[in-house]
Design an enzyme around this catalytic site. Structure first.
Site, PDB file in Angstrom:
ATOM      1  N   HIS A 231     -14.552  21.376  15.265  1.00  0.00           N
ATOM      2  CA  HIS A 231     -15.470  22.302  14.199  1.00  0.00           C
ATOM      3  C   HIS A 231     -15.692  23.338  14.986  1.00  0.00           C
ATOM      4  CE1 HIS A 231     -17.896  24.684  11.375  1.00  0.00           C
ATOM      5  NE2 HIS A 231     -17.100  23.780  10.629  1.00  0.00           N
TER       6      HIS A 231
ATOM      7  N   ASN B  13     -17.619  18.724   4.002  1.00  0.00           N
ATOM      8  CA  ASN B  13     -18.522  19.034   5.548  1.00  0.00           C
ATOM      9  C   ASN B  13     -19.936  18.905   5.151  1.00  0.00           C
ATOM     10  OD1 ASN B  13     -19.670  19.041   8.382  1.00  0.00           O
ATOM     11  ND2 ASN B  13     -18.050  20.778   9.165  1.00  0.00           N
TER      12      ASN B  13
ATOM     13  N   GLY C 262     -19.417  29.731   6.302  1.00  0.00           N
ATOM     14  CA  GLY C 262     -21.352  30.086   5.741  1.00  0.00           C
ATOM     15  C   GLY C 262     -20.826  31.666   5.862  1.00  0.00           C
TER      16      GLY C 262
ATOM     17  N   SER D 238     -16.103  29.297   3.315  1.00  0.00           N
ATOM     18  CA  SER D 238     -16.491  30.519   1.817  1.00  0.00           C
ATOM     19  C   SER D 238     -15.663  29.550   0.703  1.00  0.00           C
ATOM     20  CB  SER D 238     -16.608  31.747   2.212  1.00  0.00           C
ATOM     21  OG  SER D 238     -17.118  32.295   3.418  1.00  0.00           O
TER      22      SER D 238
ATOM     23  N   LYS E 168     -22.204  19.212   7.389  1.00  0.00           N
ATOM     24  CA  LYS E 168     -23.140  19.301   8.333  1.00  0.00           C
ATOM     25  C   LYS E 168     -24.504  18.662   8.808  1.00  0.00           C
ATOM     26  CE  LYS E 168     -20.135  23.771   7.905  1.00  0.00           C
ATOM     27  NZ  LYS E 168     -20.096  24.857   8.223  1.00  0.00           N
TER      28      LYS E 168
ATOM     29  N   GLU F  41     -18.378  25.386  15.121  1.00  0.00           N
ATOM     30  CA  GLU F  41     -19.614  25.533  15.208  1.00  0.00           C
ATOM     31  C   GLU F  41     -19.926  24.215  16.127  1.00  0.00           C
ATOM     32  OE1 GLU F  41     -20.469  23.590  11.701  1.00  0.00           O
ATOM     33  OE2 GLU F  41     -20.808  25.905  10.665  1.00  0.00           O
TER      34      GLU F  41
ATOM     35  N   GLU G 118     -10.144  27.475   9.980  1.00  0.00           N
ATOM     36  CA  GLU G 118     -11.085  28.177   9.903  1.00  0.00           C
ATOM     37  C   GLU G 118     -11.552  28.652  10.325  1.00  0.00           C
ATOM     38  OE1 GLU G 118     -14.153  24.704   8.213  1.00  0.00           O
ATOM     39  OE2 GLU G 118     -14.262  24.321   9.824  1.00  0.00           O
TER      40      GLU G 118
HETATM   41  P1  13P Z   1     -18.609  27.399   4.500  1.00  0.00           P
HETATM   42  O1  13P Z   1     -17.356  26.818   3.627  1.00  0.00           O
HETATM   43  O2  13P Z   1     -19.957  26.852   3.819  1.00  0.00           O
HETATM   44  O3  13P Z   1     -17.625  28.654   5.021  1.00  0.00           O
HETATM   45  O4  13P Z   1     -18.297  25.973   5.297  1.00  0.00           O
HETATM   46  C1  13P Z   1     -17.062  26.061   6.231  1.00  0.00           C
HETATM   47  C2  13P Z   1     -16.967  25.182   7.517  1.00  0.00           C
HETATM   48  O5  13P Z   1     -17.229  25.510   8.474  1.00  0.00           O
HETATM   49  C3  13P Z   1     -15.983  23.905   7.017  1.00  0.00           C
HETATM   50  O6  13P Z   1     -16.013  22.997   7.446  1.00  0.00           O
END
Ligand code: 13P
Length: 247
Positions: free
Chosen positions: A94, A14, A170, A210, A16, A96, A164
């Site tokens: 997601h 991903n 993150g 992460s 982003k 976010e 997740e």
């Molecule tokens: P990170 O691997 O940066 O923690 O992000 C995970 C994520 O949100 C994947 O969709």
């Protein structure tokens, strides 16, 4: 629709809101996929058609889709437009998007249904926040998300679930392999209750939060963890390749 049964694990990058044309060129030169695993790159939509290479185990995924099918909805992309552009997967719900764009379980349910109707596999994301975890609400939150976000027409062949934990995204805080296994097992039980044993036992439930090359193997070796949804580490083609090839 992509036949998920033929893969032992599923790994999704991903990106982003990251990437540009030169990043893409370099990335696809370095990426090393593995034929046992299904690898999906979720780039920003404008780069979806830039996937390089002819590997039959490498696919494109969108990061979101409109809940509308067509009409006066400026800025949106529909499930049928994604299909028209040979997109096989799409992230939905997601954290976010739930956090910054007020996406609800109902939105996620509608988007997932629209995708399944177009033979695109939704990757339905669920997970608890730190506050919810600290209040011991994890199981309740996951149960509610499964109940309302996952459409009744979903099954192990047309949908994927990504667990997740929001506190791990993150932040550098990964769930321990044991924590991930426990939650994936719980999610599978909830799918048995909502659907059936044959759907839940064959459902792919992937972990995100992460994950780094150093932590990948121990997490992805857990019996109920069927792959990963990788954010930060997926922006480095070598690191993502190491993760894909960790099991
Ligand atoms: P990170 O691997 O940066 O923690 O992000 C995970 C994520 O949100 C994947 O969709």
């Amino acid at each position: 629709m992509v036949n998920l049964d033929k893969y032992s694990s599923i790994f999704i990058a991903n990106w982003k809101l990251n990437g540009n044309s030169s990043f893409l060129k370099d990335y696809y030169e370095k990426l090393k996929v593995n034929s046992n695993n299904c690898t999906i790159i979720c780039s920003p939509s404008i780069y979806l058609k830039s996937l390089k290479g002819n590997n039959e185990n490498l696919f494109c995924g969108a990061q979101d889709v409109s809940s509308y099918k067509e009409g006066a909805y400026t800025g949106e992309l529909s499930a049928s437009m994604l299909k028209d552009n040979n997109i096989d997967f799409c992230l939905v719900g997601h954290s976010e998007r739930r956090q910054y764009f007020a996406e609800t379980n109902d939105n996620v349910n509608i988007k997932s249904s629209n995708l399944i109707e177009e033979n695109i596999i939704p990757v339905i994301c669920i997970g608890e926040t730190l506050e919810q975890k600290e209040k011991n609400l994890t199981e309740e939150i996951l149960s509610t998300q499964i109940k309302y976000s996952v459409p009744n027409l979903a099954n192990h062949q047309n949908a994927l679930i990504a667990y997740e934990p929001v506190w791990a995204i993150g932040t550098g805080l990964t769930a321990s392999p044991e924590q991930a296994q426990e939650m994936h097992k719980f999610i599978r039980q909830k799918f048995t209750e909502k659907f059936s044993e044959s759907i839940s036992s064959n459902l792919s439930i992937i972990y995100g939060g992460s994950v780094k090359p150093s932590s990948a193997k121990n997490i992805f070796n857990q019996p109920d963890v069927d792959g990963g949804l990788i954010g930060g580490a997926s922006l480095n083609a070598n690191d993502f390749s190491d993760i894909i090839n960790s099991i």
